[in-house]
Scaffold this active site. Structure first.
Site, PDB file in Angstrom:
ATOM      1  N   GLU A   1      41.060  17.421  56.410  1.00 34.34           N
ATOM      2  CA  GLU A   1      40.109  16.317  56.204  1.00 34.34           C
ATOM      3  C   GLU A   1      38.663  16.811  56.199  1.00 34.34           C
ATOM      4  OE1 GLU A   1      41.046  13.182  58.990  1.00 34.34           O
ATOM      5  OE2 GLU A   1      42.654  12.457  57.697  1.00 34.34           O
TER       6      GLU A   1
ATOM      7  N   GLU B   1      49.697  12.483  55.435  1.00 34.72           N
ATOM      8  CA  GLU B   1      49.779  11.887  56.774  1.00 34.72           C
ATOM      9  C   GLU B   1      49.832  10.371  56.667  1.00 34.72           C
ATOM     10  OE1 GLU B   1      46.592  12.810  59.419  1.00 34.72           O
ATOM     11  OE2 GLU B   1      46.559  14.912  58.858  1.00 34.72           O
TER      12      GLU B   1
HETATM   13  C1  GLA Z   1      43.798  12.318  60.700  1.00 37.91           C
HETATM   14  C2  GLA Z   1      43.936  13.785  61.068  1.00 37.91           C
HETATM   15  C3  GLA Z   1      45.053  14.053  62.039  1.00 37.91           C
HETATM   16  C4  GLA Z   1      45.101  12.996  63.100  1.00 37.91           C
HETATM   17  C5  GLA Z   1      45.277  11.661  62.429  1.00 37.91           C
HETATM   18  C6  GLA Z   1      45.529  10.511  63.357  1.00 37.91           C
HETATM   19  O1  GLA Z   1      44.445  11.963  59.584  1.00 37.91           O
HETATM   20  O2  GLA Z   1      44.069  14.618  59.956  1.00 37.91           O
HETATM   21  O3  GLA Z   1      44.847  15.322  62.606  1.00 37.91           O
HETATM   22  O4  GLA Z   1      43.934  13.040  63.851  1.00 37.91           O
HETATM   23  O5  GLA Z   1      44.121  11.395  61.685  1.00 37.91           O
HETATM   24  O6  GLA Z   1      44.425  10.050  64.001  1.00 37.91           O
END
Ligand code: GLA
Length: 675
Positions: free
Chosen positions: A153, A309
């Site tokens: 991210e 995710e």
């Molecule tokens: C994001 C991050 C994960 C985790 C999720 C859930 O998508 O990439 O590492 O922190 O949020 O909060």
């Protein structure tokens, strides 16, 4: 270039982030046993492992990761191997504080959480590349490796002195001369003229409104600086495993990166998606938002994409975090597949017992293998295996929604006609109007080749380049149907307002002579229109030249003035929507424009809350409501087989609460029961 099919190998990927460094070896063995039980075929390993892999500078420990990768491989589970560079270990910040980002006030953002790096820092880059190259050398040929996952991210911005120097280099490349920069930034306003490159800084906290063109360029620069980090790591891993595709997981509809430029730099486009768990025909908020993100990601990918995710149940970062009701995780996972995903993955495999996200759900929650969540995960794994034939197939669409990040950035600056206008809300409202009507749509860059589309809609593009404007004019004159929302074509790429407040080419196309004024409405206020509809957020005082009025403002200062217009251009037409119509009215308007363009919905006349999506040969029907509904099948899907259940449906299909059918038009000859 490696592509997603190199990782999928003909079946949908299913799995999640796996963080074995939080657990002992006995737990690892239990993990693989349960992964197999759930049908997991992909584990994303190492996203936050830097401090475990390199506990002090140069002292690397890969032994545990060797074991984990071998264990996964022995159990038939592929690996999406992450470079751990999103979360540098404390030693990097402690020994090299210059790697830590500074916020707009110049305040250091410390280690102790994650994402504490300055993308411009050569020291950060050197260490990030060091660990990346070591991983690539060691695991580039590992038989479990399916995919590289770079960082996590991306999105951290920085305003430090190193960033300032990097920003100046970037600006020199963009403008060449200081005169050109002064001209582009309009520094004649408020005595902001720069006399030397060294005087230029990132837009730090200032006394009053900062220069909007500088802010816009800083957005572009930040996205590019992060992209340099990504491409350096991408190239480092590709050098050791050229056939393994590379991705980085985007945040959904995220303002911080130029998503078109980034997607073009990846082999595989992936996204993390965490909609609000509200669902139901009246308020299918999460489903509509999910559909938007999925359509955008598929368009960025130009084909199948990865859901990297999602949450198996509750998240932990909202004010109140409710679990997903039974069936919702399945419904939203299958929605992603219907809209082009070839991978359905989660954060994370096993729920942590410590750390900041210990209350974030996981595929294997604290409640363990007998939990409601794990049962549903296992059921989903089995269903995804049955959907293997969908892998690699496309989602056809004849409608494109034009979207671009610089237009979003520039149109969202402070000191504009209305701070109540929120770009993602406008984009969401228009997409949702099409989604409700079950129209398949892609997103496209405004300069993209629009030749494959019949209907193009622009919810709002405040900034349009000359190339984009010429693209639109040519496309409509060639017979395309364009529906354009308000506050579009206002500025050029330097955020300089175009002649007349709306580019003359666009005005001619829309049949508008003059835009006298924008007349925004305060939040909560609506205006009645002559066709019985309403508008909110915005009004415009327009003189037409060639367009017809479809609806006029029916009250207030602009009573009698055109609100919704249409200009014909041979077989093509250009419609203008100078307010934000109510949801039903916008849906009706876009359905009318689609009919004019010869575009039909995937399926018409569906019960409220039922979504229909075509992917490849399959027709997906998704019931976002809690009541059972019956959907009559179109001719092409009579006697079709539901891949999820194996049942053959003769003329209709019943969908229970959050029910899904994935109908294949070619049923086997004898098996299966009929409805
Ligand atoms: C994001 C991050 C994960 C985790 C999720 C859930 O998508 O990439 O590492 O922190 O949020 O909060």
């Amino acid at each position: 270039m490696a592509a997603l099919d190199g990782a999928t190998r003909g079946r949908l990927l299913f799995g999640g982030d796996y963080n074995p460094e939080q657990w002992d070896r006995q737990t690892w063995r239990e993990d693989v046993r349960l992964m197999r039980e759930a049908g997991v075929n992909l584990a994303t390993v190492g996203v936050f492992s830097w401090a475990t892999l390199e506990p002090r500078p140069g002292a690397r420990d890969f032994g545990w990761l060797d074991e984990v990768l071998d264990l996964l491989h022995e159990n038939g589970i592929g690996v999406c191997l992450a470079t751990p560079t999103a979360s540098p270990p404390p030693w990097l910040g402690a020994r090299h504080p210059e790697t830590l980002p500074r916020d707009e006030n110049g305040t250091v953002v410390w280690y102790g959480a994650r994402n504490q790096f300055c993308a411009s820092s050569p020291v950060y880059r050197e260490h990030a590349l060091g660990i990346t190259e070591a991983l690539a050398r060691r695991y580039g040929r590992h038989p479990a490796l399916r995919l590289w996952h770079i960082n996590n991210e991306y999105g951290t911005a920085c305003w430090c002195d190193t960033t300032a120097a990097h920003f100046r280099t970037w600006l020199r490349e963009r403008y060449g001369t200081l005169e050109a920069l002064n001209e582009a930034w309009g520094t004649a306003f408020w005595s902001q003229r720069y006399d030397a490159w060294e005087e230029i800084i990132p837009p730090r906290r200032a006394q009053y409104l900062r220069n909007p063109a500088q802010l816009l360029d800083f957005r572009r620069f930040t996205s590019d600086a992060l992209l340099e980090c990504f491409t350096a790591e991408r190239d480092a891993v590709a050098a050791h495993s050229p056939e393994v595709p590379v991705t980085t997981n985007f945040m959904p509809l995220f303002a911080g990166l130029d998503g078109w430029r980034w997607a073009a730099a990846e082999d595989v486009v992936s996204v993390d998606l965490y909609p609000e768990p509200a669902a139901g025909p009246e308020e299918p908020g999460g489903a509509a938002y999910g559909a938007l993100v999925q359509d955008l990601t598929r368009s960025q990918a130009r084909g199948p994409w990865m859901l990297m995710e999602q949450a198996a149940s509750a998240v932990s970062w909202r004010e109140v975090n409710q679990p997903k009701p039974e069936g919702l995780m399945r419904l939203w996972s299958l929605q992603a597949v219907a809209r082009g995903a070839d991978a359905v993955c989660f954060f994370q495999w096993r729920q942590s017992r410590q750390g900041s996200e210990k209350f974030h759900s996981a595929m294997l929650p604290h409640a363990g293998e007998r939990s409601r969540t794990f049962r549903q995960v296992c059921e989903l794994g089995a269903e995804l295996a049955r959907l293997a034939p969908v892998t690699g197939t496309e989602v056809p669409a004849e409608i494109a929604i034009l979207h671009d990040w610089p237009a979003w950035w520039a149109g969202s600056q402070p000191a504009r006609p209305s701070a109540a206008v929120d770009y993602p809300e406008i984009l969401g409202a228009w997409h949702r109007a099409l989604w409700t009507g079950n129209f398949a749509c892609d997103f496209a860059h405004p300069e993209a080749d629009l030749g494959g589309y019949r209907l193009v809609v622009i919810p709002q593009l405040y900034l349009l380049s000359d190339a984009a404007l010429d693209n639109l004019v040519t496309w409509v004159r060639d017979g395309g149907t364009l529906v354009c929302g308000f506050f579009t074509g206002v500025a050029d790429p330097d955020d300089r307002v175009r002649e007349g407040g709306m580019d003359p080419r666009l005005r001619r196309l829309l049949g508008i002579e003059t835009v006298h004024d924008w007349w925004p409405l305060p939040p909560g206020e609506t205006v009645r229109l002559s066709d019985g509809g309403t508008g909110r957020l915005w009004r415009e005082d327009l003189d037409l030249a060639g367009a017809e009025t479809l609806a006029a403002y029916a009250e207030g200062e602009l009573a009698g003035r055109p609100a919704l217009t249409r200009a014909g251009h041979g077989a093509g037409s250009a419609w203008y929507v100078s307010t934000l119509p109510g949801h039903r009215e916008l849906a009706a308007l876009l359905a009318k424009a689609a009919a004019a363009a010869g575009v039909a919905p995937v399926l018409g006349g569906l019960p409220a809350g039922v979504e229909a999506v075509r992917r490849g040969e399959l027709l997906f029907l998704l019931n976002h409501g809690r009541e059972q509904v019956t959907v009559p099948l179109p001719d092409a899907y009579r006697a079709s087989r539901d891949l999820l259940t194996g049942r053959v449906h003769a003329t209709e299909v019943a969908l229970g609460r959050f029910g899904v059918a994935a109908l294949s038009p070619t049923p086997p000859t004898s098996e299966g029961s009929r409805t």
